[in-house]
Design a protein around this motif. Structure first.
Motif, short mmCIF file in Angstrom:
data_model
loop_
_atom_site.label_atom_id
_atom_site.label_comp_id
_atom_site.label_asym_id
_atom_site.label_seq_id
_atom_site.Cartn_x
_atom_site.Cartn_y
_atom_site.Cartn_z
N SER A 238 0.80 -1.22 0.00
CA SER A 238 0.00 0.00 0.00
C SER A 238 0.83 1.27 0.00
O SER A 238 0.33 2.35 -0.37
CB SER A 238 -0.91 0.02 1.22
OG SER A 238 -0.15 0.19 2.41
N ILE A 321 -11.15 2.76 6.14
CA ILE A 321 -11.73 2.89 4.80
C ILE A 321 -10.67 2.56 3.74
O ILE A 321 -10.96 1.87 2.75
CB ILE A 321 -12.32 4.29 4.59
CG1 ILE A 321 -13.56 4.48 5.47
CG2 ILE A 321 -12.71 4.51 3.12
CD1 ILE A 321 -14.10 5.90 5.51
N GLU A 322 -9.45 3.05 3.92
CA GLU A 322 -8.37 2.74 2.98
C GLU A 322 -8.09 1.24 2.94
O GLU A 322 -7.85 0.66 1.87
CB GLU A 322 -7.10 3.50 3.36
CG GLU A 322 -7.15 4.98 3.04
CD GLU A 322 -7.44 5.25 1.57
OE1 GLU A 322 -6.76 4.65 0.71
OE2 GLU A 322 -8.37 6.04 1.29
N LYS A 325 -10.98 -0.34 0.99
CA LYS A 325 -10.82 -0.04 -0.44
C LYS A 325 -9.73 -0.90 -1.05
O LYS A 325 -9.87 -1.43 -2.15
CB LYS A 325 -10.49 1.44 -0.63
CG LYS A 325 -11.66 2.38 -0.40
CD LYS A 325 -11.21 3.83 -0.39
CE LYS A 325 -10.59 4.26 -1.70
NZ LYS A 325 -10.22 5.70 -1.69
N ARG A 328 -10.98 -4.38 -1.39
CA ARG A 328 -11.96 -4.47 -2.48
C ARG A 328 -11.25 -4.55 -3.82
O ARG A 328 -11.65 -5.32 -4.71
CB ARG A 328 -12.89 -3.23 -2.45
CG ARG A 328 -13.77 -3.09 -3.68
CD ARG A 328 -14.75 -4.24 -3.80
NE ARG A 328 -15.57 -4.13 -4.99
CZ ARG A 328 -15.28 -4.68 -6.17
NH1 ARG A 328 -14.14 -5.37 -6.31
NH2 ARG A 328 -16.08 -4.54 -7.20
N GLU A 329 -10.16 -3.80 -3.98
CA GLU A 329 -9.45 -3.77 -5.25
C GLU A 329 -8.55 -4.98 -5.46
O GLU A 329 -8.48 -5.52 -6.57
CB GLU A 329 -8.59 -2.50 -5.33
CG GLU A 329 -7.84 -2.35 -6.64
CD GLU A 329 -7.04 -1.07 -6.73
OE1 GLU A 329 -6.31 -0.89 -7.72
OE2 GLU A 329 -7.14 -0.24 -5.79
N ASP A 337 -18.62 -1.49 -4.32
CA ASP A 337 -17.85 -0.26 -4.53
C ASP A 337 -18.20 0.81 -3.51
O ASP A 337 -17.75 1.95 -3.62
CB ASP A 337 -18.11 0.28 -5.94
CG ASP A 337 -17.52 -0.63 -7.01
OD1 ASP A 337 -16.47 -1.25 -6.74
OD2 ASP A 337 -18.10 -0.72 -8.11
N TRP A 339 -17.08 1.26 -0.71
CA TRP A 339 -15.90 1.71 0.02
C TRP A 339 -15.23 2.91 -0.64
O TRP A 339 -14.38 3.56 -0.02
CB TRP A 339 -14.93 0.55 0.20
CG TRP A 339 -15.63 -0.67 0.75
CD1 TRP A 339 -15.85 -1.85 0.11
CD2 TRP A 339 -16.26 -0.80 2.03
NE1 TRP A 339 -16.56 -2.71 0.90
CE2 TRP A 339 -16.83 -2.08 2.10
CE3 TRP A 339 -16.39 0.05 3.13
CZ2 TRP A 339 -17.52 -2.54 3.21
CZ3 TRP A 339 -17.08 -0.40 4.25
CH2 TRP A 339 -17.63 -1.69 4.28
N ASN A 340 -15.59 3.19 -1.88
CA ASN A 340 -15.08 4.39 -2.56
C ASN A 340 -15.83 5.65 -2.15
O ASN A 340 -15.40 6.75 -2.48
CB ASN A 340 -15.16 4.22 -4.08
CG ASN A 340 -14.23 3.13 -4.59
OD1 ASN A 340 -13.11 2.99 -4.11
ND2 ASN A 340 -14.71 2.34 -5.54
N ASP A 341 -16.93 5.47 -1.45
CA ASP A 341 -17.75 6.60 -1.00
C ASP A 341 -17.53 6.80 0.50
O ASP A 341 -18.28 6.29 1.34
CB ASP A 341 -19.23 6.32 -1.30
CG ASP A 341 -20.13 7.52 -1.04
OD1 ASP A 341 -19.69 8.46 -0.35
OD2 ASP A 341 -21.28 7.50 -1.53
N ALA A 342 -16.48 7.54 0.83
CA ALA A 342 -16.09 7.70 2.23
C ALA A 342 -17.20 8.31 3.06
O ALA A 342 -17.42 7.92 4.23
CB ALA A 342 -14.82 8.52 2.33
#
Length: 353
Positions: A238, A321-322, A325, A328-329, A337, A339-342
């Motif tokens: 990361s 959240i990071e 995300k 998820r990726e 998706d 997790w892209n909406d914080a």
């Protein structure tokens, strides 16, 4: 659950996960309780001046979850704050998920990625506190020819698919080496830390993905060595140098709305447990030994390698959240998706008390 009866709610929960969740493994199995629920009440003379509700709250946690909850339980830190608690330890992660999803627990500890999957599968929950930082690693025999995580390809590798350690390490391996432990190794599934440790000790696997205190337990035999830690892989994959949040506390929306003071007191009890943990307080060591049934040297070694956490700050929410995300990726278990909406995640998934 009693006997062999399965409630309709349990059945629907399992069917939902099996039908729309990870195909690799059945997340939710029958809940196997490791110990009977044990109620705690405030000690005489220690009841706070404020009035607490008379109801009893059910708090379930993993027997080998390693999050400091053992200290809160055995030292009656919530009872001292005036709360009536009923405690339950559960072995398999899937059992704890089922306990909460079926309404048998008001509060649980849960690893971050599995909490994320629960949210994706419409389990109503609120994350209100943190418990512990990154705990996991990959461990191999001392004489193993495996020298890096990339060498796992094609090998027999053990782990617990329904746990954040396995899922998070796998996400990092996919990102770093295009190596999926479920696809590119001969993966052998365990259900809990003791069964996972047995896979390595009996030679059924050549490497194991597992977390503390099982890492310390295996290492102290002198037969095994840690190849790489979960935190090291996270940093490499990361680019972050922040300590991952591994375990959080969560509750139901109803408890969150009606009893926010309980959640504040749980976070404060976790702070007290963290202070005891960090100074290696004898009562903390004894509490952990009583719950885990592990010897003192294992407990002390594992405690020394653990970053204990408490509360829920904005920085901790952003980091979680990071992590979600990232998984998820690069992982295989999270599918939404969201997790892209914080902003949405902070509003629906978290609760700052």
């Amino acid at each position: 659950m009693k006997g062999n009866r399965i409630s309709r709610r349990d059945f629907l929960w399992r069917a939902m996960l099996l039908g729309g969740g990870a195909a690799l493994w059945p997340l939710v199995q029958a809940c196997e309780e490791e110990a009977a629920p044990t109620p705690t009440t405030p000690r005489a003379g220690t009841t706070p001046a404020v009035t607490r509700p008379s109801r009893t709250f059910n708090f379930a946690y993993l027997t080998l979850g390693w999050a400091g909850t053992e200290i809160i339980h055995r030292q009656n830190l919530l009872g001292r704050r005036g709360w009536n608690m009923q405690w339950q330890t559960v072995g398999p992660i899937s059992g704890l998920v089922n306990t909460f999803a079926s309404g048998q627990a008001d509060i649980i500890d849960m690893s971050v990625i599995i909490a994320g999957q629960m949210y994706e599968n419409n389990v109503k929950l609120k994350v209100f506190g943190t418990a512990v930082g990154s705990l996991g690693g990959i461990i191999v025999p001392q004489d193993s020819p495996i020298r890096s995580a990339a060498d796992l390809r094609g090998r027999k590798v053990g782990g617990i698919p329904g746990g954040t350690t396995t899922q998070d390490i796998n996400g990092s391996l996919r990102r770093l080496f295009n190596l999926d432990v479920f696809r590119d190794t001969q993966f052998v599934q365990a259900t809990d830390p003791p069964s996972a440790a047995n896979l390595l000790q009996t030679g059924q696997v050549e490497a194991l993905l597992i977390w503390e205190p099982t890492l310390a337990q295996l290492e102290l035999t002198g037969r095994f060595r840690i190849l790489v830690t979960q935190q090291q892989l996270w940093e490499q994959a990361s680019g972050s140098r922040l300590t991952q949040v591994h375990v959080v506390y969560l509750t139901t929306p109803e408890i969150a709305q009606q009893y926010p003071q309980l959640l504040r007191d749980i976070n404060d009890a976790q702070r007290e447990a963290a202070e005891m943990w960090n100074r290696r307080d004898e009562a903390a060591i004894t509490s952990i030994m009583e719950i885990t049934q592990l010897p003192r040297d294992v407990v002390v070694r594992a405690m020394s390698r653990t970053t204990i956490l408490y509360g829920l700050t904005d920085d901790q929410m952003n980091l979680i959240i990071e992590q979600l995300k990232f998984n998820r990726e690069h992982g295989t278990i999270l599918r939404s998706d969201v997790w892209n909406d914080a902003a949405k995640v902070k509003n629906e998934f978290f609760l700052k008390v």
